[in-house]
Design a protein around this motif. Sequence first.
Motif: not given
Length: 226
Positions: A31-37, A98-109, A111-121
């Motif tokens: 609906h908002y044209g946002f990225a989804f994780l 394990v949670r600590r490892q995955l936290l970085g990946l989630q926060r990085d994404f 902070a700079r979310p991208t759409l499936p086609d690679g454009r910034p969201a």
Amino acid sequence: MTGAGARPFVIAVDGPSAAGKGTLARRLAAHYGFAFLETGLLYRAVGWRLLAGGQDPADPKAAVAAATQITMADLDDAALRREDVAQAASKVAAIPEVRRQLLGLQRDFAARPTLPDGRPAPGIVLDGRDIGTVVCPDADVKIFVTASVEERARRRYKELLERGENAIYSRVLQDMKDRDNRDSGRVVSPMVPAADALVIDSTALDADAAFAAAVELVDERRGRVD
Ligand code: DC
């Protein structure tokens, strides 16, 4: 808030499995044209890596080693949707490192979310268990979607039958309760609604009504009403 360089608008959608949070989160993102994780996929990818290698998902050493190897590219594997992988995911999710490892990946994404086609969201919707409390405590909107465990087990049972899988309702209900207990009872990042979350109980509310309630809140926070 959505211009170039602006901080992305963050929507956190948390809740137990089969409560309808995935459907709501996906719909909000579209609906908002946002990225989804879907953050559960990260835990599933760790669980799957262990099962595929014949290792025990409850073994912290093996689980942490698997978590360090996960990347966003691992999240498309259809095997991640399996029930045994879901159970393994909730075991690795109880291991703090394990949670600590995955936290970085989630926060990085986030902070700079991208759409499936690679454009910034301009924004991102994350669904999980601890997004509003731990991963993005400053999220612009926090929603916690829940439903009774019997209703969630009924939905999961129906879904399994539709997929052509063998399922017994009482077994599905027990698995759901086991997973709830692990997710809510763990010491690190237990599944709890953030104090400032909108709680949506989908037991008696259909998906359209849940979506309408969420859109109203997001529009209000974005400072505009379409
Ligand atoms: O949402 P899901 O069923 O795909 O999640 C799989 C498991 O991962 C779930 O039992 C709990 C865990 N999980 C978590 O601990 N934190 C998250 N943010 C997402 C999932």
